[in-house]
Design an enzyme around this catalytic site. Structure first.
Site, PDB file in Angstrom:
ATOM      1  N   GLU A  32     174.346  65.497  52.419  1.00 33.27           N
ATOM      2  CA  GLU A  32     174.799  65.148  51.062  1.00 33.27           C
ATOM      3  C   GLU A  32     176.070  65.897  50.713  1.00 33.27           C
ATOM      4  OE1 GLU A  32     174.031  62.222  49.705  1.00 33.27           O
ATOM      5  OE2 GLU A  32     171.926  62.832  49.741  1.00 33.27           O
ATOM      6  N   THR A  34     178.783  65.764  52.151  1.00 36.94           N
ATOM      7  CA  THR A  34     179.511  66.196  53.344  1.00 36.94           C
ATOM      8  C   THR A  34     180.607  65.200  53.722  1.00 36.94           C
ATOM      9  OG1 THR A  34     177.681  65.231  54.563  1.00 36.94           O
ATOM     10  CG2 THR A  34     177.747  67.624  54.472  1.00 36.94           C
ATOM     11  N   ASP A  35     180.450  63.934  53.316  1.00 36.09           N
ATOM     12  CA  ASP A  35     181.384  62.918  53.861  1.00 36.09           C
ATOM     13  C   ASP A  35     182.838  63.170  53.453  1.00 36.09           C
ATOM     14  OD1 ASP A  35     180.934  62.012  51.243  1.00 36.09           O
ATOM     15  OD2 ASP A  35     180.579  59.919  51.805  1.00 36.09           O
ATOM     16  N   SER A  66     177.484  37.722  36.410  1.00 34.95           N
ATOM     17  CA  SER A  66     176.491  38.471  37.168  1.00 34.95           C
ATOM     18  C   SER A  66     175.126  38.326  36.489  1.00 34.95           C
ATOM     19  CB  SER A  66     176.915  39.945  37.217  1.00 34.95           C
ATOM     20  OG  SER A  66     175.786  40.760  37.374  1.00 34.95           O
ATOM     21  N   GLY A 118     173.017  53.312  39.166  1.00 38.46           N
ATOM     22  CA  GLY A 118     172.886  54.696  38.711  1.00 38.46           C
ATOM     23  C   GLY A 118     171.687  55.426  39.300  1.00 38.46           C
ATOM     24  N   GLY A 120     171.517  56.328  42.448  1.00 25.93           N
ATOM     25  CA  GLY A 120     171.938  57.030  43.669  1.00 25.93           C
ATOM     26  C   GLY A 120     171.722  56.185  44.913  1.00 25.93           C
ATOM     27  N   LEU A 121     171.647  54.853  44.729  1.00 24.61           N
ATOM     28  CA  LEU A 121     171.386  53.970  45.868  1.00 24.61           C
ATOM     29  C   LEU A 121     172.621  53.140  46.244  1.00 24.61           C
ATOM     30  CD1 LEU A 121     167.767  52.865  44.870  1.00 24.61           C
ATOM     31  CD2 LEU A 121     168.448  54.689  46.438  1.00 24.61           C
ATOM     32  N   SER A 124     177.422  50.328  43.880  1.00 21.96           N
ATOM     33  CA  SER A 124     178.823  49.901  43.836  1.00 21.96           C
ATOM     34  C   SER A 124     179.331  49.532  45.231  1.00 21.96           C
ATOM     35  CB  SER A 124     179.705  50.959  43.177  1.00 21.96           C
ATOM     36  OG  SER A 124     179.498  52.199  43.777  1.00 21.96           O
ATOM     37  N   ASP A 168     178.900  55.291  51.768  1.00 21.25           N
ATOM     38  CA  ASP A 168     178.188  54.161  51.165  1.00 21.25           C
ATOM     39  C   ASP A 168     178.711  52.822  51.668  1.00 21.25           C
ATOM     40  OD1 ASP A 168     177.093  56.269  49.849  1.00 21.25           O
ATOM     41  OD2 ASP A 168     177.939  55.786  47.884  1.00 21.25           O
TER      42      ASP A 168
HETATM   43  C1  GLA Z   1     178.223  59.197  46.557  1.00 17.35           C
HETATM   44  C2  GLA Z   1     179.531  58.917  47.299  1.00 17.35           C
HETATM   45  C3  GLA Z   1     179.367  59.183  48.785  1.00 17.35           C
HETATM   46  C4  GLA Z   1     178.826  60.593  49.028  1.00 17.35           C
HETATM   47  C5  GLA Z   1     177.583  60.846  48.164  1.00 17.35           C
HETATM   48  C6  GLA Z   1     177.124  62.274  48.230  1.00 17.35           C
HETATM   49  O1  GLA Z   1     177.246  58.294  46.953  1.00 17.35           O
HETATM   50  O2  GLA Z   1     179.915  57.572  47.105  1.00 17.35           O
HETATM   51  O3  GLA Z   1     180.586  58.990  49.448  1.00 17.35           O
HETATM   52  O4  GLA Z   1     179.818  61.533  48.791  1.00 17.35           O
HETATM   53  O5  GLA Z   1     177.800  60.523  46.817  1.00 17.35           O
HETATM   54  O6  GLA Z   1     176.682  62.592  49.496  1.00 17.35           O
END
Ligand code: GLA
Length: 384
Positions: A32, A34-35, A66, A118, A120-121, A124, A168
């Site tokens: 998490e 890290t990207d 939508s 919203g 965290g999945l 977008s 993502d």
């Molecule tokens: C969001 C960002 C990702 C990543 C995560 C955290 O989802 O879009 O690129 O940075 O948060 O790991």
């Protein structure tokens, strides 16, 4: 979702769409924040998807509807940046345009999605990558998976201004059912790793509007840390390149809170690589332990958790789960719980009880359904 998008398109525009595309949401098993620091991530596509149906419209115009709000919107994409959903779509059109994949006659779009926003999945990325697939098809191009990911990334990062990494969009484009994807963000290298575990998804229901600004703050802190570390290590391009064996030196070189942020990124980088090796060998018990460690590091060092997420992780641990952690950017959203298949009902109920006792309401606990990556969708009547 495909049927919903088809129906919405026909009802709104009175004709059938010409092309369609879809892409999944994701969970991140570990790795998490890290990207965007050049480190590894280990996401997995989920069953929930976004589908975009499209047909030519008026030159220079996107017309969008939508299932989320049923409101028909119109945007002149070369002149207006768009707002909300349309901003992401304008970003996609412009990113395609830069690749000389221009829309000859604008586009009409109908969008259906069951990826919660919203949580965290990565809703977008599901939107931008599915739209990239559909709009490229409309312009007569078959977009390669990595290119679709790149278009989605440019739309979100460059156009909308969320300073995200590439996780993502990459998993939305490349996901494979039954597999986690190890992405080394610095090189872009990817590896599919079979995932045989059983996961519960616990959506805390906490939605933080602050998440975007907090996210950008963290990113700025990481950049500030790299800038300082470069004084002693001029070749340091990414924070994730700092050797995990030199943690105490890192601590000496950085002031708070940069120190804690950097410690998280460097520790999480090592943990994610170790976790992916464990997963390859099917060592789920040890993998689960690293999930707990990752959560602790997110909570304490990166400060991107939330009390609701911490409680889910604690309750899961107490109930005997193999591992648990927040997933995605954090500050709310969902947690992942790794369990032995026979424990699903018991652990799920224990988490619900503990959560209700503390917060007076129940979280949504569901078995995690895996899914595949982006694809072109049929626009005929039969579903798949
Ligand atoms: C969001 C960002 C990702 C990543 C995560 C955290 O989802 O879009 O690129 O940075 O948060 O790991």
């Amino acid at each position: 979702m495909r049927r919903d998008a088809l129906t919405l398109f026909r009802e709104t525009f009175g004709v059938a769409p010409a092309v369609g595309g879809s892409a999944p949401g994701r969970v991140n098993l570990i790795g998490e924040h890290t990207d965007y620091n050049g480190g590894p991530v280990l996401p997995m596509a989920i069953g929930q998807r976004t589908t975009v149906m499209a047909a030519p419209g008026e030159i220079g115009i996107l017309e969008v509807i939508s299932t989320r709000d049923g409101v028909r919107r119109r945007v002149e994409y070369a002149r207006e940046p768009g707002e909300g959903t349309t901003a992401f779509l304008v970003g996609v059109v412009r990113a395609l345009d830069r690749r000389r994949i221009g829309l000859p006659a604008g586009a009409r779009l109908a969008i259906a999605s069951d990826v919660p926003v919203g949580a965290g999945l990565a809703s977008s990325a599901a939107l931008t990558v599915s739209a990239a697939r559909a709009l490229a098809a409309l312009a007569g191009h078959a977009l390669a998976a990595k290119e679709a990911a790149r278009v989605g990334y440019e739309a979100e990062h460059d156009h909308v201004g969320v300073r995200c990494g590439t996780m993502d969009q990459t998993i939305a484009a490349l996901g494979r059912n039954g597999h986690a994807l190890l992405l080394e963000s610095a090189s872009g290298a990817t590896r599919q790793i079979p995932f045989t575990g059983t996961l519960l998804l616990v959506d805390t229901g906490v939605r933080h509007d602050l998440a975007h600004s907090a996210f950008n703050t963290r990113r700025a802190e990481c950049e500030a840390a790299v800038a300082r570390l470069r004084d002693v290590h001029p070749g340091l391009r990414w924070l994730a390149m700092w050797p995990a064996g030199e943690m105490s030196r890192l601590a000496r070189l950085l002031p708070a809170p940069l120190r804690a942020r950097a410690q998280h990124v460097v520790g999480e980088t090592a943990r994610t690589r170790a976790a992916s090796r464990l997963l390859e060998r099917g060592r789920l018990t040890q993998f689960g332990r690293l999930m707990y460690e990752s959560h602790e590091s997110c909570r304490r060092l990166y400060e991107c958790s939330a009390p609701e997420l911490d409680l889910v992780v604690q309750a899961a641990k107490r109930a005997g789960a193999l591992g648990a952690r927040m997933t995605g950017a954090g500050w709310g959203g969902a947690a992942l719980v790794l369990i032995r298949p026979a424990d699903a009902a018991g652990i799920g109920a224990a988490i619900e009880r503990a959560f209700e006792r503390r917060f007076g309401r129940k979280p949504a606990v569901t078995p995690l359904r895996g899914g595949g990556g982006a694809r072109v969708e049929k626009v005929g009547g039969t579903s798949r």
